[in-house]
Scaffold this motif. Sequence first.
Motif, PDB file in Angstrom:
ATOM      1  N   GLY A   1      22.000   2.957   1.688  1.00 38.27           N
ATOM      2  CA  GLY A   1      22.236   1.961   0.654  1.00 38.27           C
ATOM      3  C   GLY A   1      20.980   1.246   0.192  1.00 38.27           C
ATOM      4  N   GLU A   2      21.050  -0.074   0.215  1.00 34.18           N
ATOM      5  CA  GLU A   2      19.957  -0.908  -0.264  1.00 34.18           C
ATOM      6  C   GLU A   2      18.703  -0.739   0.597  1.00 34.18           C
ATOM      7  OE1 GLU A   2      18.190  -3.016  -3.069  1.00 34.18           O
ATOM      8  OE2 GLU A   2      20.315  -2.493  -3.141  1.00 34.18           O
ATOM      9  N   GLY A   3      18.879  -0.497   1.895  1.00 32.08           N
ATOM     10  CA  GLY A   3      17.735  -0.273   2.781  1.00 32.08           C
ATOM     11  C   GLY A   3      16.950   0.964   2.384  1.00 32.08           C
ATOM     12  N   LEU A   4      17.652   2.011   1.983  1.00 37.58           N
ATOM     13  CA  LEU A   4      16.994   3.231   1.541  1.00 37.58           C
ATOM     14  C   LEU A   4      16.256   2.993   0.228  1.00 37.58           C
ATOM     15  CD1 LEU A   4      16.373   6.215   1.904  1.00 37.58           C
ATOM     16  CD2 LEU A   4      18.572   6.725   0.808  1.00 37.58           C
ATOM     17  N   ALA A   5      16.873   2.266  -0.677  1.00 36.89           N
ATOM     18  CA  ALA A   5      16.217   1.959  -1.947  1.00 36.89           C
ATOM     19  C   ALA A   5      14.961   1.120  -1.719  1.00 36.89           C
ATOM     20  CB  ALA A   5      17.181   1.235  -2.877  1.00 36.89           C
ATOM     21  N   THR A   6      15.029   0.187  -0.779  1.00 37.67           N
ATOM     22  CA  THR A   6      13.868  -0.641  -0.453  1.00 37.67           C
ATOM     23  C   THR A   6      12.749   0.216   0.142  1.00 37.67           C
ATOM     24  OG1 THR A   6      15.283  -2.559  -0.087  1.00 37.67           O
ATOM     25  CG2 THR A   6      13.080  -2.628   0.896  1.00 37.67           C
ATOM     26  N   LEU A   7      13.110   1.109   1.066  1.00 40.45           N
ATOM     27  CA  LEU A   7      12.117   1.986   1.681  1.00 40.45           C
ATOM     28  C   LEU A   7      11.497   2.913   0.633  1.00 40.45           C
ATOM     29  CD1 LEU A   7      10.618   2.993   4.164  1.00 40.45           C
ATOM     30  CD2 LEU A   7      12.583   4.459   4.660  1.00 40.45           C
ATOM     31  N   GLN A   8      12.313   3.412  -0.269  1.00 46.84           N
ATOM     32  CA  GLN A   8      11.807   4.267  -1.342  1.00 46.84           C
ATOM     33  C   GLN A   8      10.793   3.496  -2.195  1.00 46.84           C
ATOM     34  OE1 GLN A   8      14.724   5.503  -4.230  1.00 46.84           O
ATOM     35  NE2 GLN A   8      13.561   7.317  -4.770  1.00 46.84           N
ATOM     36  N   GLY A   9      11.103   2.262  -2.508  1.00 48.28           N
ATOM     37  CA  GLY A   9      10.171   1.425  -3.270  1.00 48.28           C
ATOM     38  C   GLY A   9       8.880   1.169  -2.506  1.00 48.28           C
ATOM     39  N   LEU A  10       8.997   0.978  -1.202  1.00 46.68           N
ATOM     40  CA  LEU A  10       7.816   0.780  -0.362  1.00 46.68           C
ATOM     41  C   LEU A  10       6.929   2.023  -0.375  1.00 46.68           C
ATOM     42  CD1 LEU A  10       6.291  -1.024   1.674  1.00 46.68           C
ATOM     43  CD2 LEU A  10       7.744  -0.030   3.458  1.00 46.68           C
ATOM     44  N   LEU A  11       7.546   3.197  -0.259  1.00 46.01           N
ATOM     45  CA  LEU A  11       6.783   4.442  -0.297  1.00 46.01           C
ATOM     46  C   LEU A  11       6.081   4.617  -1.640  1.00 46.01           C
ATOM     47  CD1 LEU A  11       9.350   6.789   1.468  1.00 46.01           C
ATOM     48  CD2 LEU A  11       7.177   5.977   2.418  1.00 46.01           C
ATOM     49  N   ARG A  12       6.772   4.263  -2.707  1.00 39.49           N
ATOM     50  CA  ARG A  12       6.158   4.343  -4.030  1.00 39.49           C
ATOM     51  C   ARG A  12       4.946   3.413  -4.112  1.00 39.49           C
ATOM     52  NH1 ARG A  12       9.229   6.898  -7.815  1.00 39.49           N
ATOM     53  NH2 ARG A  12       8.244   5.830  -9.548  1.00 39.49           N
ATOM     54  N   GLY A  13       5.086   2.221  -3.572  1.00 38.70           N
ATOM     55  CA  GLY A  13       3.970   1.273  -3.560  1.00 38.70           C
ATOM     56  C   GLY A  13       2.797   1.780  -2.739  1.00 38.70           C
ATOM     57  N   HIS A  14       3.093   2.367  -1.584  1.00 40.64           N
ATOM     58  CA  HIS A  14       2.031   2.953  -0.757  1.00 40.64           C
ATOM     59  C   HIS A  14       1.298   4.045  -1.535  1.00 40.64           C
ATOM     60  CE1 HIS A  14       3.093   0.735   2.752  1.00 40.64           C
ATOM     61  NE2 HIS A  14       4.053   1.525   3.205  1.00 40.64           N
ATOM     62  N   LEU A  15       2.050   4.905  -2.215  1.00 40.28           N
ATOM     63  CA  LEU A  15       1.431   5.976  -2.994  1.00 40.28           C
ATOM     64  C   LEU A  15       0.558   5.410  -4.111  1.00 40.28           C
ATOM     65  CD1 LEU A  15       4.365   8.528  -3.211  1.00 40.28           C
ATOM     66  CD2 LEU A  15       2.105   8.981  -2.229  1.00 40.28           C
ATOM     67  N   GLN A  16       1.058   4.401  -4.791  1.00 38.81           N
ATOM     68  CA  GLN A  16       0.294   3.808  -5.884  1.00 38.81           C
ATOM     69  C   GLN A  16      -0.993   3.162  -5.382  1.00 38.81           C
ATOM     70  OE1 GLN A  16       3.399   1.350  -7.482  1.00 38.81           O
ATOM     71  NE2 GLN A  16       4.156   2.965  -8.838  1.00 38.81           N
ATOM     72  N   LEU A  17      -0.977   2.653  -4.172  1.00 36.55           N
ATOM     73  CA  LEU A  17      -2.175   2.072  -3.574  1.00 36.55           C
ATOM     74  C   LEU A  17      -3.141   3.153  -3.100  1.00 36.55           C
ATOM     75  CD1 LEU A  17      -3.733  -0.391  -2.391  1.00 36.55           C
ATOM     76  CD2 LEU A  17      -2.393  -0.054  -0.311  1.00 36.55           C
ATOM     77  N   LEU A  18      -2.613   4.208  -2.492  1.00 32.84           N
ATOM     78  CA  LEU A  18      -3.457   5.213  -1.857  1.00 32.84           C
ATOM     79  C   LEU A  18      -4.043   6.231  -2.836  1.00 32.84           C
ATOM     80  CD1 LEU A  18      -4.563   6.008   0.880  1.00 32.84           C
ATOM     81  CD2 LEU A  18      -2.509   7.372   1.257  1.00 32.84           C
ATOM     82  N   ILE A  19      -3.337   6.541  -3.896  1.00 32.05           N
ATOM     83  CA  ILE A  19      -3.823   7.548  -4.847  1.00 32.05           C
ATOM     84  C   ILE A  19      -5.227   7.228  -5.363  1.00 32.05           C
ATOM     85  CG2 ILE A  19      -3.485   8.468  -7.186  1.00 32.05           C
ATOM     86  CD1 ILE A  19      -0.473   8.649  -6.502  1.00 32.05           C
ATOM     87  N   PRO A  20      -5.497   6.016  -5.864  1.00 29.38           N
ATOM     88  CA  PRO A  20      -6.864   5.762  -6.356  1.00 29.38           C
ATOM     89  C   PRO A  20      -7.917   5.785  -5.240  1.00 29.38           C
ATOM     90  CG  PRO A  20      -5.458   3.839  -6.725  1.00 29.38           C
ATOM     91  CD  PRO A  20      -4.605   4.912  -6.164  1.00 29.38           C
ATOM     92  N   GLU A  21      -7.529   5.411  -4.038  1.00 26.60           N
ATOM     93  CA  GLU A  21      -8.481   5.433  -2.922  1.00 26.60           C
ATOM     94  C   GLU A  21      -8.864   6.861  -2.554  1.00 26.60           C
ATOM     95  OE1 GLU A  21      -9.917   2.743  -1.628  1.00 26.60           O
ATOM     96  OE2 GLU A  21      -8.777   1.440  -2.950  1.00 26.60           O
ATOM     97  N   VAL A  22      -7.874   7.748  -2.486  1.00 31.46           N
ATOM     98  CA  VAL A  22      -8.149   9.153  -2.178  1.00 31.46           C
ATOM     99  C   VAL A  22      -8.938   9.784  -3.321  1.00 31.46           C
ATOM    100  CG1 VAL A  22      -7.107  11.429  -1.761  1.00 31.46           C
ATOM    101  CG2 VAL A  22      -6.148   9.394  -0.665  1.00 31.46           C
ATOM    102  N   GLU A  23      -8.552   9.454  -4.538  1.00 32.14           N
ATOM    103  CA  GLU A  23      -9.258  10.003  -5.696  1.00 32.14           C
ATOM    104  C   GLU A  23     -10.727   9.580  -5.688  1.00 32.14           C
ATOM    105  OE1 GLU A  23      -8.002  10.784 -10.217  1.00 32.14           O
ATOM    106  OE2 GLU A  23      -7.857   8.693  -9.596  1.00 32.14           O
ATOM    107  N   HIS A  24     -10.987   8.318  -5.396  1.00 31.60           N
ATOM    108  CA  HIS A  24     -12.361   7.819  -5.343  1.00 31.60           C
ATOM    109  C   HIS A  24     -13.158   8.550  -4.264  1.00 31.60           C
ATOM    110  CE1 HIS A  24     -15.668   4.976  -5.676  1.00 31.60           C
ATOM    111  NE2 HIS A  24     -15.658   4.896  -4.354  1.00 31.60           N
ATOM    112  N   ALA A  25     -12.559   8.703  -3.082  1.00 33.48           N
ATOM    113  CA  ALA A  25     -13.243   9.395  -1.985  1.00 33.48           C
ATOM    114  C   ALA A  25     -13.482  10.863  -2.334  1.00 33.48           C
ATOM    115  CB  ALA A  25     -12.427   9.276  -0.699  1.00 33.48           C
ATOM    116  N   ALA A  26     -12.522  11.501  -2.995  1.00 35.34           N
ATOM    117  CA  ALA A  26     -12.669  12.915  -3.367  1.00 35.34           C
ATOM    118  C   ALA A  26     -13.743  13.103  -4.426  1.00 35.34           C
ATOM    119  CB  ALA A  26     -11.336  13.468  -3.862  1.00 35.34           C
TER     120      ALA A  26
END
Length: 166
Positions: free
Chosen positions: A36-61
Amino acid sequence: MTGTAQTTAGTVPVDIDTMRHSISQLLGPDAQPPAGEGLATLQGLLRGHLQLLIPEVEHAALKRDTDDVPRYVALACIGEARTRLRTTVHEGEQHGTLVHARRLARRLTALCDHYEALTEVAMCLACDHPLHDNEDTLPYDHISPSGPAVRTGRIHARCAHTYRRH
């Protein structure tokens, strides 16, 4: 160097340990995904992690040579992660939400691995946690029983007697 709070682009510290904890809630043999709502919250958290990590990995690459294989693979993974972020799930589809969240978690796992490889964070081959300078470590060589594959590296001294399924 630690895997917990580093910056490559000089923006926000990247907390790989927290990201991997979020991933563990969906992936792994003992994972019990929320509903339910816990899964939606976790999904949003994962999306936020990806949005944070993508530019960092891109910069390092992008700091690597253009013919560097880890650079090429990391940039391809970034493209897949961006595609996954653009994918949406219809409201009320619990199974579709779980499938999508797991796909996000797998992309995040790959990006965490690329981040650690590109920033040269040393990881324990037994527990997958960062090796810190002040910790006791031991050399580790694992020869595959099915062929010539070898994993070499270091492990925490405390992990020397633990068993890990490969």
